[in-house]
Structure formats: C-alpha cells, structure tokens
Design a protein around this motif. Structure first.
Motif, short mmCIF file in Angstrom:
data_model
loop_
_atom_site.label_atom_id
_atom_site.label_comp_id
_atom_site.label_asym_id
_atom_site.label_seq_id
_atom_site.Cartn_x
_atom_site.Cartn_y
_atom_site.Cartn_z
N ASP A 156 13.81 45.88 112.84
CA ASP A 156 12.77 45.32 113.70
C ASP A 156 12.91 43.80 113.78
O ASP A 156 12.81 43.19 114.85
CB ASP A 156 11.38 45.69 113.18
CG ASP A 156 11.02 47.15 113.42
OD1 ASP A 156 11.90 47.92 113.86
OD2 ASP A 156 9.87 47.52 113.16
N THR A 159 16.08 42.66 115.68
CA THR A 159 15.94 42.91 117.11
C THR A 159 15.44 41.66 117.83
O THR A 159 15.99 41.24 118.85
CB THR A 159 14.97 44.08 117.36
OG1 THR A 159 15.57 45.28 116.87
CG2 THR A 159 14.65 44.23 118.84
N LYS A 160 14.40 41.05 117.29
CA LYS A 160 13.85 39.85 117.91
C LYS A 160 14.82 38.67 117.79
O LYS A 160 15.00 37.89 118.73
CB LYS A 160 12.50 39.51 117.27
CG LYS A 160 11.43 40.57 117.54
CD LYS A 160 10.11 40.20 116.88
CE LYS A 160 9.06 41.28 117.15
NZ LYS A 160 8.67 41.34 118.58
N SER A 161 15.46 38.56 116.63
CA SER A 161 16.39 37.47 116.43
C SER A 161 17.56 37.52 117.42
O SER A 161 17.90 36.52 118.06
CB SER A 161 16.92 37.51 114.99
OG SER A 161 17.89 36.50 114.77
N ALA A 163 17.69 39.24 120.23
CA ALA A 163 17.21 39.14 121.62
C ALA A 163 17.13 37.68 122.06
O ALA A 163 17.49 37.34 123.19
CB ALA A 163 15.85 39.81 121.75
N ILE A 164 16.68 36.81 121.16
CA ILE A 164 16.58 35.39 121.49
C ILE A 164 17.96 34.73 121.47
O ILE A 164 18.30 33.93 122.35
CB ILE A 164 15.64 34.68 120.49
CG1 ILE A 164 14.23 35.27 120.59
CG2 ILE A 164 15.62 33.18 120.74
CD1 ILE A 164 13.65 35.29 121.99
N ASN A 174 16.56 45.74 121.98
CA ASN A 174 15.25 46.36 121.83
C ASN A 174 15.29 47.43 120.74
O ASN A 174 16.37 47.85 120.31
CB ASN A 174 14.82 47.01 123.16
CG ASN A 174 14.54 45.98 124.24
OD1 ASN A 174 13.63 45.18 124.12
ND2 ASN A 174 15.34 46.01 125.30
N THR A 223 13.20 42.51 126.61
CA THR A 223 14.09 42.29 125.47
C THR A 223 13.27 41.81 124.29
O THR A 223 12.20 41.21 124.47
CB THR A 223 15.22 41.31 125.82
OG1 THR A 223 16.20 41.34 124.77
CG2 THR A 223 14.71 39.89 126.01
N GLY A 224 13.73 42.11 123.09
CA GLY A 224 12.99 41.75 121.89
C GLY A 224 11.79 42.64 121.64
O GLY A 224 10.92 42.31 120.84
N GLU A 225 11.76 43.79 122.29
CA GLU A 225 10.59 44.68 122.23
C GLU A 225 10.75 45.73 121.12
O GLU A 225 11.82 46.33 120.96
CB GLU A 225 10.41 45.39 123.57
CG GLU A 225 9.27 46.40 123.60
CD GLU A 225 7.90 45.76 123.48
OE1 GLU A 225 6.96 46.50 123.17
OE2 GLU A 225 7.78 44.54 123.69
#
Length: 237
Positions: A156, A159-161, A163-164, A174, A223-225
């Motif tokens: 999780d 994913t955010k890292s 995505a950015i 995602n 993205t980043g979801e």
C-alpha cells in the motif's frame, strides 16, 4: 509480433483470481504472460505460460525478458502472487517469515522493478496493479495475520510512492485491497463466519476483483489509489 497490441504480465496466475484476470485481459485484447510457480497450461498463442517463483532473485528479470522476447513490450503488470499464513504473532517461524516476505515483498520488488524498467524504455508508459488486503487498515481480532499486514501494508505504501515517482512518465500504480474472496483458499463458508466479516454480509466473488482491476486499467486519471474491494470492511463494522 504486433507492436501496437498491449501486453499484460500477471503473477499468481494459476489461482482463482489470477486465472480470471488472464481471461479478462485477453478479453480486452491484450496478450498476456501468465506466471506462477506451476505454469498454467494454455493453448492460446497470445498467452505465454511461464513457471517462475517470484520470490527467487532473478525471477523478475526472467519474466520480463521472456515477455519482451515473445510480445515486444509490457503495458500492464498485475502483482497477484501472494501468500497468507494465519498464526498468532509469536508462533510465526523464521520459515513463515521467509515465505510471506519472499512472495509478498520480494516478489513484488523482483517483477515490478523489471517491468517498470521495460515501460521506461519506450514511449507510452504503463500501469502496475498490486493486490493487497483490507487487514492492513482494518485489523480483525479474529484473524491473526500480522505478516499479511506487515507485507501488504508495504505494498500500500509503495503504491503511493511509485505513483508519484513516475506520474510524469506515464506510469500509473494502483492497488486493490481485498476482503475475503471466494477462491480455492475459501471455496465455501458453511457457518457464515467469512460473510459476517463484511458489512454487506457476503464473501466477495472473483468477478468483484476482476471488475475493480479492469476499472483501474481503464481509468487513466487514477493513480496512487488503494481501492478496497471488501464489502465495506474497511469502512467499519
């Protein structure tokens, strides 16, 4: 080799969800590399069935190289390989740790690193979808799954890292976080225990997962979801 046809790599492709995702991406017109420790049989020339243990160093490079050699590109990766070992925390063994971390974390790293590198090598970007668990942010007193929370929580976060990190390069990342899905691991629920863990009072179906993944596949502004497919489990009880 069709340079315009899109290509998906799906790990954990021999299970209920993985098998359904292979069929779903073929339905979208993608060629697919379907990989698992026991390669699923296929007569479809647009499916490359590849035996690989994603926890092994070098497995990711082998999957990527075989896919690019066969189909010429990679557009999507679904990190579906995963293991779940339910035990009280102090009863986990070193072998349990190596197994769960190996598949859930090392496997993600192995394949994703190689796939993202392949995506960056050409124009067009790509999409990475991880399969996680709602146990990460909805701990359950009746489910002792600390190693799942430890490893899937990492997915999780990364994913955010990612995505950015790759937002301006056209690569989306995602995650789909699951409740209990009716698969060979949980084929039935005779006492209703699994259904009761979800506010909607039923287990999830494989098709629920497939619909979520395909939504993300076809949602270019997302993205980043972390998308929860858990019958409301992550919202509360």
């Amino acid at each position: 080799m069709d340079a315009t046809r899109k290509v998906a790599v799906i790990t954990g492709a021999s299970g209920g969800i993985g098998t359904a995702l292979v069929a779903a991406y073929r339905g979208l017109g993608y060629a697919v590399t379907a990989t698992s420790r026991s390669a699923p049989p296929t007569n479809d020339p647009e499916v490359l069935s590849l035996a690989a243990d994603v926890a092994e160093p070098g497995a990711g490079a082998r999957v990527v190289d075989a896919t690019v050699d066969r189909f010429g590109r990679i557009d999507t990766l679904v990190n579906g390989a995963g293991v779940f070992v339910a035990k009280p925390f102090t009863e986990y063994t070193d072998a349990d740790y190596e197994l769960v971390v190996g598949v859930n974390v090392r496997g993600f790293f192995e394949v994703s690193r190689g796939v993202i590198g392949a995506m960056l090598s050409r124009e067009g970007g790509g999409h990475v979808v991880n399969i996680s668990s709602s146990l990460v942010d909805n701990a359950d007193a009746e489910v002792s799954g600390a190693l799942t929370s430890l490893t899937k929580g990492g997915l999780d976060g990364v994913t955010k890292s990612l995505a950015i990190e790759y937002a301006t390069r056209g690569i989306r990342v995602n995650t789909v976080a699951l409740g209990v899905i009716r698969t060979p691991m949980h084929p039935t629920d005779p006492d209703g225990f699994q259904a009761a863990r979800h506010p909607v009072r039923r287990m999830g179906e494989v098709d629920d997962v497939v619909r979520a993944v395909l939504y993300l596949e076809q949602a270019p502004f997302v993205t980043g979801e972390i998308s929860h497919v858990d019958g409301g489990q992550s919202a509360g009880h």
